[in-house]
Design a protein around this motif. Structure first.
Motif, short mmCIF file in Angstrom:
data_model
loop_
_atom_site.label_atom_id
_atom_site.label_comp_id
_atom_site.label_asym_id
_atom_site.label_seq_id
_atom_site.Cartn_x
_atom_site.Cartn_y
_atom_site.Cartn_z
N ALA A 71 0.85 -1.19 0.00
CA ALA A 71 0.00 0.00 0.00
C ALA A 71 0.88 1.24 0.00
N PRO A 72 0.46 2.29 -0.69
CA PRO A 72 1.30 3.50 -0.71
C PRO A 72 1.46 4.06 0.70
N ALA A 73 2.66 4.43 1.03
CA ALA A 73 2.94 5.02 2.34
C ALA A 73 3.06 6.52 2.17
N GLU A 74 2.47 7.26 3.08
CA GLU A 74 2.55 8.71 3.05
C GLU A 74 3.84 9.17 3.71
N ALA A 75 4.43 10.22 3.21
CA ALA A 75 5.60 10.88 3.81
C ALA A 75 6.73 9.91 4.12
N ALA A 76 7.13 9.15 3.13
CA ALA A 76 8.23 8.22 3.31
C ALA A 76 9.53 8.86 2.85
N LEU A 77 10.60 8.51 3.52
CA LEU A 77 11.94 8.93 3.12
C LEU A 77 12.72 7.68 2.76
N VAL A 78 13.33 7.66 1.59
CA VAL A 78 14.14 6.53 1.14
C VAL A 78 15.58 7.00 1.04
N ASP A 86 24.19 5.62 -2.34
CA ASP A 86 25.02 6.65 -2.96
C ASP A 86 24.77 8.04 -2.37
N GLY A 87 23.99 8.11 -1.27
CA GLY A 87 23.83 9.38 -0.56
C GLY A 87 22.59 10.17 -0.90
N HIS A 88 21.78 9.72 -1.82
CA HIS A 88 20.55 10.43 -2.16
C HIS A 88 19.44 10.12 -1.15
N THR A 89 18.54 11.07 -0.98
CA THR A 89 17.36 10.89 -0.15
C THR A 89 16.15 11.29 -0.98
N TYR A 90 15.18 10.40 -1.07
CA TYR A 90 13.97 10.67 -1.84
C TYR A 90 12.80 10.77 -0.86
N ASP A 91 11.96 11.80 -1.04
CA ASP A 91 10.85 12.07 -0.15
C ASP A 91 9.56 12.02 -0.95
N GLY A 92 8.56 11.30 -0.43
CA GLY A 92 7.27 11.24 -1.11
C GLY A 92 6.51 9.99 -0.74
N ASN A 93 5.48 9.71 -1.53
CA ASN A 93 4.69 8.50 -1.33
C ASN A 93 5.48 7.31 -1.85
N LEU A 94 5.39 6.20 -1.14
CA LEU A 94 6.21 5.03 -1.45
C LEU A 94 5.34 3.89 -1.92
N VAL A 106 7.00 8.57 -5.23
CA VAL A 106 6.30 9.60 -5.99
C VAL A 106 6.38 10.88 -5.17
N GLY A 107 7.12 11.86 -5.68
CA GLY A 107 7.34 13.11 -4.97
C GLY A 107 6.11 14.00 -4.96
N ALA A 108 6.18 15.08 -4.21
CA ALA A 108 5.07 16.03 -4.12
C ALA A 108 4.79 16.69 -5.46
N ASP A 109 5.82 16.80 -6.31
CA ASP A 109 5.65 17.42 -7.63
C ASP A 109 5.16 16.42 -8.68
N GLY A 110 4.93 15.16 -8.28
CA GLY A 110 4.43 14.14 -9.20
C GLY A 110 5.50 13.34 -9.89
N ARG A 111 6.76 13.70 -9.71
CA ARG A 111 7.85 12.95 -10.33
C ARG A 111 8.03 11.62 -9.60
N THR A 112 8.29 10.57 -10.36
CA THR A 112 8.52 9.26 -9.76
C THR A 112 9.99 8.90 -9.89
N GLN A 113 10.46 8.21 -8.88
CA GLN A 113 11.85 7.75 -8.85
C GLN A 113 11.85 6.29 -8.41
#
Length: 118
Positions: free
Chosen positions: A15-22, A26-34, A44-51
């Motif tokens: 299930a999508p998780a709200e406010a997740a940090l991954v 390599d040192g990157h941090t991604y914030d958004g729905n998981l 999926v970031g707040a701007d709609g971009r997916t990573q």
């Protein structure tokens, strides 16, 4: 029972998780729905971009939006040097003690022995 627990855990993560940090290796941090997919975690970031982050690149995940790792504490100016100076002073004191003990043992074993008077 283990399979039921594993199935419940997988369903909860699917299930999508709200406010997740991954955090990645390599040192990157991604914030958004998981979202969990077959080969990766999709953020999926707040701007709609997916990573998509492959599982082998994930260092950690925080599901409550709080940082998983505390930022490293920086020593105050000169504080690290004082701690290092104390440590090296103790190391040198121990080496001196071991050296003096070695000299004392060497002298006691090589001291000339008095031959008994005849």
């Amino acid at each position: 029972m283990r399979y039921l627990l594993a199935l419940l855990l997988a369903a909860a993560l699917a299930a999508p998780a709200e406010a997740a940090l991954v955090y990645t290796k390599d040192g990157h941090t991604y914030d958004g729905n998981l979202r969990v997919e077959a080969a990766s975690l999709v953020v999926v970031g707040a701007d709609g971009r997916t990573q998509a982050v492959p599982y082998d690149q994930v260092l950690g995940v925080s599901l409550d939006g709080q940082p998983l790792f505390a930022p490293p504490a920086r020593p105050r100016s000169g504080e690290g040097f004082k701690a290092d100076l104390l440590a090296w002073t103790l190391v040198l004191a121990n080496l001196a003690a071991v050296g003096l003990a070695g000299v004392a043992i060497y002298r006691s074993t090589t001291a000339p022995t008095a031959s008994p008077a005849r």
